[in-house]
Design a protein around this motif. Structure first.
Motif, short mmCIF file in Angstrom:
data_model
loop_
_atom_site.label_atom_id
_atom_site.label_comp_id
_atom_site.label_asym_id
_atom_site.label_seq_id
_atom_site.Cartn_x
_atom_site.Cartn_y
_atom_site.Cartn_z
N ALA A 1 0.08 2.73 -5.97
CA ALA A 1 1.14 3.32 -4.44
C ALA A 1 2.27 3.60 -5.41
O ALA A 1 3.25 4.56 -4.55
CB ALA A 1 0.63 2.28 -3.07
N SER B 1 2.47 1.78 3.27
CA SER B 1 3.60 0.87 3.26
C SER B 1 5.04 1.58 3.06
O SER B 1 5.57 1.19 3.71
CB SER B 1 3.37 -0.39 3.02
N ASN C 1 -6.55 -5.26 -7.41
CA ASN C 1 -4.63 -5.73 -6.19
C ASN C 1 -3.80 -5.11 -7.13
O ASN C 1 -2.93 -3.99 -7.25
CB ASN C 1 -4.39 -6.80 -6.13
N ASN D 1 -3.54 -1.09 -7.56
CA ASN D 1 -3.31 -0.67 -6.39
C ASN D 1 -2.37 -0.51 -6.03
O ASN D 1 -1.25 0.93 -6.12
CB ASN D 1 -4.63 -1.12 -5.73
N SER D 2 -1.66 -1.39 -6.64
CA SER D 2 -0.02 -1.19 -5.73
C SER D 2 0.56 -0.45 -6.86
O SER D 2 1.39 0.11 -6.36
CB SER D 2 0.98 -2.74 -6.26
N SER E 1 1.06 -1.78 0.16
CA SER E 1 0.41 0.35 -0.11
C SER E 1 0.94 0.76 0.10
O SER E 1 2.11 1.07 0.33
CB SER E 1 -0.52 0.00 1.51
N TYR E 2 0.21 2.25 -0.29
CA TYR E 2 1.25 3.58 -0.38
C TYR E 2 1.49 3.84 0.53
O TYR E 2 2.77 4.30 1.28
CB TYR E 2 -0.15 4.92 -0.92
#
Lengths: 364, 227
Positions: free
Chosen positions: B91, A296, B84, B87-88, A293-294
């Protein structure tokens, strides 16, 4: 021809007399037992040489080892003076002086290498050698600053690491206790004769012998009223005056930068505490965010960033410390260079004149 | 020396295990002086910069193409696994945007070191001693740089498989700088790359000479200050 030679002789003798008249004939006469028996031989004169800063030649290691070369150079001049003060307070020694260069003819020469100095821990390797070449000890001493030392709240008003200096002082006294009166008296005599041998090797070159392991022993002693010895002692007295002037410069430096140095050391100690605490924080916050995640990713990046910024801040403050004390160090070094330069010039002149005088007096 | 070699070998192994090894053994060795001088003050040229959302859209499309039976990004047919992955990637894009946010870079370069100062971030440091790049490491990561021809490449490998690489290129007239930043992670199939452009500028000179001191902070004078 012989008249010219005789005139030259007279001129040399006159030069020597004028020179020696300029040198104060002072308490040094009581230093050596060759000229006076009143001295307590256990109270050896101690010369503490400016320490080796212990900076690795490989510059790439400085960052890893947290070594700030300019600050180590300052510490190399500063820390011997703290040791000098500790030894002087014990009243167990003769004159205790800080000297810029090791002097092998010193009655007791103490030299040191800074192994570690990070504000929290100070590690020194200290070597003590007497004039006869006997090594009293050559080992590492380590001291840790505790909160009470750092803040002075223990009421002792002693500087940090005082325990370390106290241990060195105790080690010196323990080593001296192993020596009997004869050995201590020999050290004083050998010191004087080594000094004499350096200044007038023709006259004093054969009073001592040196064994394969470097130890000096006395072959014979000069007559108590030997005029050459008297001159040597007067010259040594003049050298002591200069050495004391140099020592006073180290004392002045110490008083000028002590408060700034204490601040620096306290800062370094706090940084170490912060780093320890930050390592704990990193562990605590490690798994709180979803992997990938961002949050993290930012956490991983920020952990590294904080470490690096702390290191950068330390480097900047090390430079700021050098900027602040640099002019004082420079002024002291200039004055010490002047004094040493004067001694070097005089030494060469004394050496030449004493050799000529010995030649004239001994008829060689 | 042994520790240095181990560190560098370790770094190269880590880099090789990651998706995109960017610094090889040849790049960390330098014969002679630094090939390019980057020193100076550089301000962002926003007009030439990559637009983050556009790059991210391209990256999404690239990602979708690598996945069988997925044709429309963020369309109704996207499964949880693809979501997912997106999303990664997003990020990584946000982190790249964060890292490349500083609008001014101040680069100082000496015989051994290049330091890139950035506001609100650590100064990237590239150090060469005895012709070999010196890695900087702490408990949380390891940073090393190298030369790829006239490009300076700085790579940071962090715990958790995150890697940040900056590639610096200077124009022929030394007035323009391009920094290509790539962020990759073991959690994302493809890395994310952003380009930032800078123009050299001259900082105004001050009438004061200032130095930093330890106990008095910054001290300034109109005359020369003795150091």
């Amino acid at each position: 021809m012989s008249r010219i030679f005789s005139r030259a002789r007279t001129r040399i003798v006159l030069q020597v007399l004028v020179l020696l008249m300029c040198i104060p004939y002072q308490a040094v006469a009581a230093d050596g037992i060759l000229v006076g028996d009143g001295r307590n031989h256990a109270a050896l004169n101690v010369s503490i040489a400016v320490f080796d800063p212990g900076v690795p030649a490989d510059m790439s290691l400085h960052r890893d080892l947290q070594v700030f070369p300019q600050i180590r150079e300052i510490e190399a001049m500063f820390l011997p003076f703290v040791l000098r003060e500790t030894l002087a307070r014990t009243n167990a020694w003769g004159a205790v002086r800080v000297i810029p260069q090791p002097n092998v003819a010193a009655e007791l020469l103490v030299s040191g290498v800074i192994l570690k100095s990070d504000g929290g821990t100070l590690e020194l390797n200290v070597r003590a050698v007497d004039a006869s070449g006997r090594v009293w000890f050559d080992r590492a001493f380590a001291g840790v600053v505790t909160d009470s030392y750092a803040t002075g709240s223990n009421g002792s008003a002693l500087p940090g690491y005082q325990q370390l200096y106290g241990e060195i002082a105790e080690s010196l006294e323990s080593a001296r206790a192993q020596l009997d009166d004869k050995a201590l008296a020999d050290i004083v005599e050998i010191s004087l004769l080594r000094h004499a041998g350096q200044l007038a090797p023709s006259a004093f070159g054969d009073y001592l012998s040196q064994s394969a392991d470097g130890m000096f022993s006395i072959n014979r002693l000069p007559a108590r009223d030997d005029p050459m010895l008297d001159r040597i002692e007067r010259i040594r007295g003049a050298e002591y005056v200069i050495t004391d002037a140099v020592d006073a410069k180290f004392q002045q430096l110490h008083s000028e930068i002590a408060s700034i140095y204490d601040l620096w050391r306290e800062y370094r100690r706090k940084v170490i505490e912060y780093q320890t605490e930050d390592a704990r924080r990193v562990q605590r916050t490690k798994s709180s965010a979803l992997r990938g995640s961002y949050e993290s990713l930012v956490n991983l990046y920020d952990n590294y960033k904080l470490d690096r910024i702390t290191a950068q801040e330390q480097n900047s403050l090390a430079v700021a410390f050098s900027n602040e004390v640099g002019p004082r160090i420079q002024a002291m070094e200039n004055r010490v260079d002047e004094l040493e330069g004067w001694v070097d010039t005089q030494y060469a002149e004394w050496y030449r004149l004493l050799e000529e005088l010995f030649e004239l007096e001994s008829g060689l | 020396m042994l520790r240095k070699s181990i560190t560098i070998v370790l770094f190269l192994l880590i880099a090789a295990c990651s998706q995109q090894p960017v610094i090889n053994d040849e790049m960390i060795h330098l014969d002679g002086g630094m090939p390019v001088n980057f020193s100076g003050s550089w301000e962002r040229n926003y007009a030439r910069d990559d637009e983050v959302n556009a790059v991210l859209r391209d990256a999404y499309n690239k990602l979708i193409r690598t996945i069988p039976d997925q044709h429309h990004p963020s369309g109704p047919g996207i499964d949880a696994s693809t979501s997912n992955k997106m999303n990664s990637l997003r990020a990584l894009a946000r982190l790249a945007e964060l890292i490349t946010r500083p609008d001014v870079l101040t680069i100082s370069q000496s015989e051994h070191e290049i330091s890139v100062d950035r506001k609100d971030d650590f100064a990237m440091l590239c150090a060469f001693y005895d012709g070999v790049s010196k890695a900087i490491e702490n408990d949380n990561g390891i940073e090393i740089c190298g030369w790829d021809g006239k490009q300076l490449v700085s790579s940071l490998v962090l715990q958790g498989g995150l890697q940040v690489t900056h590639r610096f290129t200077i124009s022929a007239d030394s007035q323009h700088l391009r920094v290509v930043t790539t962020v990759s992670s073991t959690t994302s199939r493809i890395p994310f790359t952003l380009r930032r452009f800078y123009t050299k500028f001259r900082r105004p000179t001050s009438n004061f000479n200032c130095i930093e001191t330890f106990s008095m902070k910054r001290v300034c004078s109109t005359t020369e200050i003795k150091r």
